[in-house]
Design a protein around this motif. Structure first.
Motif, PDB file in Angstrom:
ATOM      1  N   PRO A  51       0.830  -1.213   0.000  1.00  0.00           N
ATOM      2  CA  PRO A  51       0.000   0.000   0.000  1.00  0.00           C
ATOM      3  C   PRO A  51       0.863   1.261   0.000  1.00  0.00           C
ATOM      4  O   PRO A  51       2.038   1.248   0.376  1.00  0.00           O
ATOM      5  CB  PRO A  51      -0.797  -0.120   1.299  1.00  0.00           C
ATOM      6  N   ARG A  53       1.006   3.794   1.926  1.00  0.00           N
ATOM      7  CA  ARG A  53       1.578   4.238   3.196  1.00  0.00           C
ATOM      8  C   ARG A  53       2.889   3.510   3.517  1.00  0.00           C
ATOM      9  O   ARG A  53       3.683   3.971   4.328  1.00  0.00           O
ATOM     10  CB  ARG A  53       0.580   4.046   4.333  1.00  0.00           C
ATOM     11  N   GLY A  64      -2.249  10.783  -0.840  1.00  0.00           N
ATOM     12  CA  GLY A  64      -3.501  10.118  -1.188  1.00  0.00           C
ATOM     13  C   GLY A  64      -3.888   9.056  -0.176  1.00  0.00           C
ATOM     14  O   GLY A  64      -3.378   9.017   0.952  1.00  0.00           O
ATOM     15  N   ASP A  65      -4.794   8.193  -0.592  1.00  0.00           N
ATOM     16  CA  ASP A  65      -5.282   7.121   0.264  1.00  0.00           C
ATOM     17  C   ASP A  65      -4.132   6.169   0.584  1.00  0.00           C
ATOM     18  O   ASP A  65      -3.591   5.501  -0.307  1.00  0.00           O
ATOM     19  CB  ASP A  65      -6.413   6.373  -0.444  1.00  0.00           C
ATOM     20  N   GLY A  66      -3.764   6.080   1.837  1.00  0.00           N
ATOM     21  CA  GLY A  66      -2.632   5.254   2.230  1.00  0.00           C
ATOM     22  C   GLY A  66      -2.844   3.774   2.057  1.00  0.00           C
ATOM     23  O   GLY A  66      -1.884   3.002   2.062  1.00  0.00           O
ATOM     24  N   ASP A  67      -4.107   3.351   1.920  1.00  0.00           N
ATOM     25  CA  ASP A  67      -4.405   1.924   1.799  1.00  0.00           C
ATOM     26  C   ASP A  67      -4.490   1.447   0.354  1.00  0.00           C
ATOM     27  O   ASP A  67      -4.661   0.250   0.108  1.00  0.00           O
ATOM     28  CB  ASP A  67      -5.720   1.596   2.514  1.00  0.00           C
ATOM     29  N   ARG A  68      -4.383   2.352  -0.618  1.00  0.00           N
ATOM     30  CA  ARG A  68      -4.486   1.936  -2.009  1.00  0.00           C
ATOM     31  C   ARG A  68      -3.173   1.310  -2.474  1.00  0.00           C
ATOM     32  O   ARG A  68      -2.114   1.535  -1.876  1.00  0.00           O
ATOM     33  CB  ARG A  68      -4.844   3.114  -2.902  1.00  0.00           C
ATOM     34  N   TYR A  69      -3.249   0.564  -3.553  1.00  0.00           N
ATOM     35  CA  TYR A  69      -2.057  -0.026  -4.156  1.00  0.00           C
ATOM     36  C   TYR A  69      -1.723   0.787  -5.413  1.00  0.00           C
ATOM     37  O   TYR A  69      -2.403   0.666  -6.428  1.00  0.00           O
ATOM     38  CB  TYR A  69      -2.304  -1.494  -4.500  1.00  0.00           C
ATOM     39  N   GLU A  74       1.451   6.136 -11.127  1.00  0.00           N
ATOM     40  CA  GLU A  74       1.508   6.888  -9.883  1.00  0.00           C
ATOM     41  C   GLU A  74       2.912   6.854  -9.296  1.00  0.00           C
ATOM     42  O   GLU A  74       3.389   7.849  -8.732  1.00  0.00           O
ATOM     43  CB  GLU A  74       0.522   6.318  -8.875  1.00  0.00           C
TER      44      GLU A  74
END
Length: 356
Positions: A51, A53, A64-69, A74
Motif C-alpha cells: 500500500p 503508506r 492520497g489514500d494510504g491503503d491503495r495499491y 503513480e
C-alpha cells in the motif's frame, strides 16, 4: 562533490536524499531522460504489492489514500516529484548521463560517461538497479522456436497476444500478474519448476505489510539467512480462484522447444505462439568490470552494501542487501541511511588522514 550516485531510480534518489541529510554533497547520474528509473518501462497494468503508506522513500510521503495499491504511473509521478524536491534542496541531478566505466584514481574514483566526460569523487554509490539486465535462461531448442520469446521486461499489455497460445515462465508476482491478465484475452499457462507459493495479501483484514512492520520482518538481518527464499505471490484470492476454475492453469516446466512447439515434462507437445520469461533480473553493474569490484558472476563483492574491495564504494537496491525489503520502495530508504552514515565516516577519516 562528496559522492557520485549512479542511477536515478528509487535507490539512487533515496541515496541522494540521505546523503544530503548526512551533510554530504551528492551528484546523481541517470542514463535516461528523467530520474524515475525503470518504472516508466514496466508493463502497463503493474500495481505495487504494498500500500501507498508503506511505499514511500525517505522524507516524502506517497500521498492520497494510504491503503491503495499505487499503479505504475503513480509511482513514476511520485519519483518525479521526489527528484524535483531534491533539486530544490540543491542536489545536482544529471540526466542523459550514462556511466560506461568506474576506475580507481588514487584520490577516489574516476567515473567515465558515454559522452567522453570524466568525473572524480572520493566515493561512489552504484544504484543502477537490474531492470536493464533481465535474466534470460538458456532453454533447450530455443534457437529452433518459430514463435516469440520475450522477457517480462519487454511485455507491455495483452493487445499483441489476443487469441494466441501463450506460456508464461515463472512463479513470482510478475509472472502470475501477467498470466492472469493475459487469461482474459488468450489461452495461457504458467510453467514453473515448483508449485506456486501464495500468501494472503490481507490476513485478519490488514495488509501483509502492516504485519511485516509490526513484527519487524522488514528489518530482519539478511546476513542471518544463508539461503534467502524466493518471494511468494501475494493474493487476495483472485489468482488462486482463477487456477481453481480453469481460467488460468499451471504445469511443470516444459523440457524444450521444437519448431513451433514446446515439449512438456510428460512428453506431450503443443503449438505455442509466445513464451514470456518472467525469470527475474541480475544487477546491472557492467561499468564496474574494470574496477574488480564484482565476482565472476557479475555480482558485487559487498557486505551489507559496502564494497569489500574498495573503500568508498557502496551498493544500493540489491536483493537481500541488508533485509528482505532492500530492493523495494518501502525498504531501500533504510539501506540508504545506513550507507550514507558509513560513507560519511569513511570520508571524515579520509580527510583526517590527509590533514584536511
Amino acid at each position: 562533490m562528496d559522492t557520485i550516485v549512479i542511477g536515478g531510480g528509487q535507490a539512487g534518489l533515496a541515496a541522494a536524499r540521505t546523503l544530503l541529510d548526512a551533510g554530504l554533497t551528492p551528484l546523481l547520474l541517470e542514463a535516461g531522460e528523467q530520474a524515475t528509473g525503470s518504472w516508466p518501462r514496466y508493463y502497463d497494468s503493474l500495481t505495487l504489492f504494498s500500500p501507498a503508506r508503506y511505499s514511500a522513500l525517505p522524507g516524502m510521503a506517497f500521498g492520497g489514500d494510504g491503503d491503495r495499491y499505487p499503479h505504475r504511473d503513480e509511482v513514476v509521478a511520485y519519483l518525479a516529484r521526489y527528484a524535483r524536491d531534491l533539486g530544490r534542496r540543491d542536489a545536482e541531478i544529471r540526466t542523459g548521463a550514462r556511466v560506461t566505466a568506474v576506475q580507481a584514481d588514487g584520490q577516489g574514483f574516476a567515473v567515465h560517461l558515454a559522452d567522453g566526460t570524466t568525473l572524480s569523487a572520493p566515493s561512489v554509490i552504484a544504484a543502477s538497479g537490474s531492470f536493464t539486465n533481465p535474466h534470460l535462461p538458456a532453454l533447450d531448442g530455443q534457437a529452433s522456436f518459430t514463435g516469440q520469446i520475450l522477457h517480462a521486461a519487454d511485455y507491455q499489455n495483452t493487445a499483441p497476444y489476443a487469441g494466441q497460445r501463450v506460456v508464461v515462465v515463472g512463479a513470482g508476482n510478475s509472472a502470475v500478474q501477467i498470466a492472469y491478465e493475459l487469461a482474459e484475452h488468450t489461452s495461457v499457462t504458467l510453467a514453473t519448476r515448483a508449485p506456486i507459493r501464495f500468501v494472503d495479501q490481507r490476513p485478519l483484514g490488514k495488509d501483509l505489510h502492516f504485519w511485516f512492520t509490526v513484527t519487524g520482518f522488514n528489518r530482519f538481518p539478511a546476513h542471518l539467512v544463508s539461503n534467502p527464499p524466493g518471494v511468494p505471490v501475494l493474493d487476495e484470492g483472485s489468482y488462486r480462484q482463477a487456477l481453481r476454475d480453469g481460467r488460468l492453469n499451471r504445469r511443470p516446466m516444459f523440457t524444450r522447444f521444437d519448431g513451433d512447439q514446446i515439449v512438456w515434462a510428460d512428453g506431450s507437445r503443443e503449438h505455442v505462439d509466445a513464451v514470456v520469461l518472467a525469470t527475474g533480473y541480475r544487477p546491472s553493474l557492467d561499468y564496474l568490470d574494470e574496477l574488480g569490484a564484482l565476482d565472476d558472476s557479475g555480482y558485487p563483492r559487498h557486505v551489507r552494501g559496502r564494497s569489500t574491495t574498495h573503500a568508498g564504494l557502496g551498493f544500493l537496491g540489491l536483493e537481500w542487501q541488508r533485509t528482505p525489503t532492500s530492493n523495494t520502495l518501502r525498504g531501500v530508504g533504510r539501506d540508504a541511511r545506513y550507507l550514507a552514515r558509513k560513507l560519511k565516516t569513511h570520508l571524515g577519516t579520509r580527510h583526517s588522514r590527509a590533514g584536511v
